[in-house]
Every structure is written in structure tokens, then in C-alpha cells.
Design a protein around this motif. Structure first.
Motif, PDB file in Angstrom:
ATOM      1  N   MET A   1     -11.484  78.803 -26.014  1.00  0.00           N
ATOM      2  CA  MET A   1     -10.218  78.679 -25.321  1.00  0.00           C
ATOM      3  C   MET A   1      -9.356  79.890 -25.677  1.00  0.00           C
ATOM      4  N   THR A   2      -8.677  80.430 -24.674  1.00  0.00           N
ATOM      5  CA  THR A   2      -7.842  81.610 -24.907  1.00  0.00           C
ATOM      6  C   THR A   2      -6.533  81.206 -25.564  1.00  0.00           C
ATOM      7  N   ASP A   3      -5.770  82.198 -25.977  1.00  0.00           N
ATOM      8  CA  ASP A   3      -4.490  81.949 -26.647  1.00  0.00           C
ATOM      9  C   ASP A   3      -3.502  81.204 -25.764  1.00  0.00           C
ATOM     10  N   ASP A   4      -3.611  81.395 -24.439  1.00  0.00           N
ATOM     11  CA  ASP A   4      -2.657  80.717 -23.552  1.00  0.00           C
ATOM     12  C   ASP A   4      -3.141  79.329 -23.118  1.00  0.00           C
ATOM     13  N   GLY A   5      -4.215  78.838 -23.736  1.00  0.00           N
ATOM     14  CA  GLY A   5      -4.685  77.488 -23.433  1.00  0.00           C
ATOM     15  C   GLY A   5      -5.626  77.399 -22.251  1.00  0.00           C
ATOM     16  N   THR A   6      -6.172  78.536 -21.827  1.00  0.00           N
ATOM     17  CA  THR A   6      -7.112  78.547 -20.709  1.00  0.00           C
ATOM     18  C   THR A   6      -8.535  78.415 -21.240  1.00  0.00           C
ATOM     19  N   LEU A   7      -9.287  77.513 -20.635  1.00  0.00           N
ATOM     20  CA  LEU A   7     -10.698  77.349 -20.959  1.00  0.00           C
ATOM     21  C   LEU A   7     -11.506  77.843 -19.766  1.00  0.00           C
ATOM     22  N   ILE A   8     -12.415  78.782 -20.013  1.00  0.00           N
ATOM     23  CA  ILE A   8     -13.257  79.328 -18.947  1.00  0.00           C
ATOM     24  C   ILE A   8     -14.647  78.727 -19.083  1.00  0.00           C
ATOM     25  N   LEU A   9     -15.122  78.114 -18.003  1.00  0.00           N
ATOM     26  CA  LEU A   9     -16.441  77.503 -17.977  1.00  0.00           C
ATOM     27  C   LEU A   9     -17.315  78.272 -16.992  1.00  0.00           C
ATOM     28  N   PRO A  10     -18.209  79.139 -17.500  1.00  0.00           N
ATOM     29  CA  PRO A  10     -19.082  79.894 -16.598  1.00  0.00           C
ATOM     30  C   PRO A  10     -20.267  79.035 -16.141  1.00  0.00           C
ATOM     31  N   LEU A  11     -20.559  79.066 -14.853  1.00  0.00           N
ATOM     32  CA  LEU A  11     -21.689  78.335 -14.293  1.00  0.00           C
ATOM     33  C   LEU A  11     -22.751  79.321 -13.834  1.00  0.00           C
ATOM     34  N   GLN A  12     -24.015  78.887 -13.861  1.00  0.00           N
ATOM     35  CA  GLN A  12     -25.132  79.749 -13.492  1.00  0.00           C
ATOM     36  C   GLN A  12     -26.116  79.007 -12.599  1.00  0.00           C
ATOM     37  N   GLY A  13     -26.796  79.745 -11.743  1.00  0.00           N
ATOM     38  CA  GLY A  13     -27.917  79.206 -10.983  1.00  0.00           C
ATOM     39  C   GLY A  13     -27.529  78.358  -9.789  1.00  0.00           C
ATOM     40  N   GLU A  14     -28.418  77.417  -9.474  1.00  0.00           N
ATOM     41  CA  GLU A  14     -28.211  76.527  -8.333  1.00  0.00           C
ATOM     42  C   GLU A  14     -27.602  75.214  -8.793  1.00  0.00           C
ATOM     43  N   ILE A  15     -26.632  74.737  -8.043  1.00  0.00           N
ATOM     44  CA  ILE A  15     -26.022  73.435  -8.329  1.00  0.00           C
ATOM     45  C   ILE A  15     -26.442  72.506  -7.200  1.00  0.00           C
TER      46      ILE A  15
ATOM     47  N   VAL B   1     -10.692  77.142 -15.891  1.00  0.00           N
ATOM     48  CA  VAL B   1     -11.192  78.079 -14.892  1.00  0.00           C
ATOM     49  C   VAL B   1     -12.708  77.915 -14.832  1.00  0.00           C
ATOM     50  N   VAL B   2     -13.201  77.485 -13.678  1.00  0.00           N
ATOM     51  CA  VAL B   2     -14.638  77.324 -13.472  1.00  0.00           C
ATOM     52  C   VAL B   2     -15.128  78.610 -12.816  1.00  0.00           C
ATOM     53  N   ASP B   3     -15.805  79.449 -13.618  1.00  0.00           N
ATOM     54  CA  ASP B   3     -16.271  80.751 -13.140  1.00  0.00           C
ATOM     55  C   ASP B   3     -17.607  80.567 -12.426  1.00  0.00           C
ATOM     56  N   MET B   4     -17.593  80.764 -11.121  1.00  0.00           N
ATOM     57  CA  MET B   4     -18.765  80.514 -10.287  1.00  0.00           C
ATOM     58  C   MET B   4     -19.522  81.793  -9.928  1.00  0.00           C
ATOM     59  N   ALA B   5     -19.249  82.890 -10.624  1.00  0.00           N
ATOM     60  CA  ALA B   5     -19.891  84.172 -10.305  1.00  0.00           C
ATOM     61  C   ALA B   5     -21.411  84.089 -10.368  1.00  0.00           C
ATOM     62  N   GLY B   6     -21.942  83.269 -11.256  1.00  0.00           N
ATOM     63  CA  GLY B   6     -23.383  83.167 -11.418  1.00  0.00           C
ATOM     64  C   GLY B   6     -24.042  82.084 -10.584  1.00  0.00           C
ATOM     65  N   VAL B   7     -23.278  81.423  -9.714  1.00  0.00           N
ATOM     66  CA  VAL B   7     -23.824  80.340  -8.894  1.00  0.00           C
ATOM     67  C   VAL B   7     -24.377  80.915  -7.594  1.00  0.00           C
ATOM     68  N   SER B   8     -25.649  80.663  -7.352  1.00  0.00           N
ATOM     69  CA  SER B   8     -26.293  81.194  -6.149  1.00  0.00           C
ATOM     70  C   SER B   8     -26.316  80.185  -5.004  1.00  0.00           C
ATOM     71  N   PHE B   9     -26.137  78.894  -5.311  1.00  0.00           N
ATOM     72  CA  PHE B   9     -26.208  77.841  -4.296  1.00  0.00           C
ATOM     73  C   PHE B   9     -25.479  76.615  -4.814  1.00  0.00           C
ATOM     74  N   ILE B  10     -24.810  75.904  -3.903  1.00  0.00           N
ATOM     75  CA  ILE B  10     -24.189  74.627  -4.254  1.00  0.00           C
ATOM     76  C   ILE B  10     -24.341  73.682  -3.072  1.00  0.00           C
ATOM     77  N   ASP B  11     -24.717  72.433  -3.356  1.00  0.00           N
ATOM     78  CA  ASP B  11     -24.849  71.445  -2.287  1.00  0.00           C
ATOM     79  C   ASP B  11     -23.733  70.408  -2.403  1.00  0.00           C
ATOM     80  N   SER B  12     -23.821  69.373  -1.596  1.00  0.00           N
ATOM     81  CA  SER B  12     -22.755  68.370  -1.547  1.00  0.00           C
ATOM     82  C   SER B  12     -22.594  67.623  -2.871  1.00  0.00           C
ATOM     83  N   THR B  13     -23.684  67.438  -3.619  1.00  0.00           N
ATOM     84  CA  THR B  13     -23.541  66.761  -4.911  1.00  0.00           C
ATOM     85  C   THR B  13     -22.738  67.630  -5.884  1.00  0.00           C
TER      86      THR B  13
END
Length: 96
Positions: A1-15, A39-51
Motif C-alpha cells: 500500500m502506498t503512503d496515500d492509502g492506495t492499494l494497487i492490485l495487478p492482474l495478469q492473463g485471462e479472466i 486500483v485494479v491494474d489490468m495492463a496484463g489482462v488479455s481477455f475478460i468474460d462475463s464472469t
């Protein structure tokens, strides 16, 4: 968690149906930490479906109840199209 209280969650691959349970757990754990902003970092997400979209919506709602800001960041062009078509971008803030 950063000093300002931000939590970054990086995601990878297919969801999708095969990986969504892991995503639900990760998002739930992140929200339960009660950051000022998630902050949900979706830079590494190549695909996401309805689930996957459902898991993001659920986490967004839980974060809102906790008073936590929720932001999707860096979706690829393909993922951004899914977010637009689903209407999720009208509800959840998304940065470039």
C-alpha cells in the motif's frame, strides 16, 4: 500500500470461468484491507468474460460500502471494448 492509502492490485492473463474464483479471492482480500483507494491494474489482462466482469462489479460494490475508492487502470484495447460494451465503464471509473 502506498503512503496515500492506495492499494494497487495487478492482474495478469485471462479472466474467465476457469480463473474467476482466484480473482474473487484477490479482490476480496484487497477490499478487506480497507485501503483509501483500490486500483485494479489490468495492463496484463488479455481477455475478460462475463464472469470476470461480475467479479469486478461485486468488488466495486463492496469497496463502495467500505468507503474505498475503486478504479480500473490500463485496460488493453480489447479489454476496454468489453468494458464499454458491458456498460461497466459507465459505473466504474477507468483510467487510460
Amino acid at each position: 500500500m502506498t503512503d496515500d492509502g492506495t492499494l494497487i492490485l495487478p492482474l495478469q492473463g485471462e479472466i474467465d470461468i476457469l480463473t474467476v474464483e482466484q480473482l474473487r479471492v484477490e479482490l476480496g482480500d484487497a477490499v478487506d484491507r480497507r485501503p483509501r483507494r483500490l486500483v485494479v491494474d489490468m495492463a496484463g489482462v488479455s481477455f475478460i468474460d462475463s464472469t470476470g466482469l461480475g467479479a469486478l462489479i461485486s468488488a466495486f460494490q463492496r469497496a463502495r460500502v467500505n468507503g474505498t475508492g475503486f478504479l480500473l487502470a490500463n485496460p488493453s484495447t480489447q479489454v476496454r471494448q468489453v468494458l464499454v460494451l458491458s456498460g461497466l465503464m459507465e459505473v466504474v471509473p477507468v483510467t487510460p
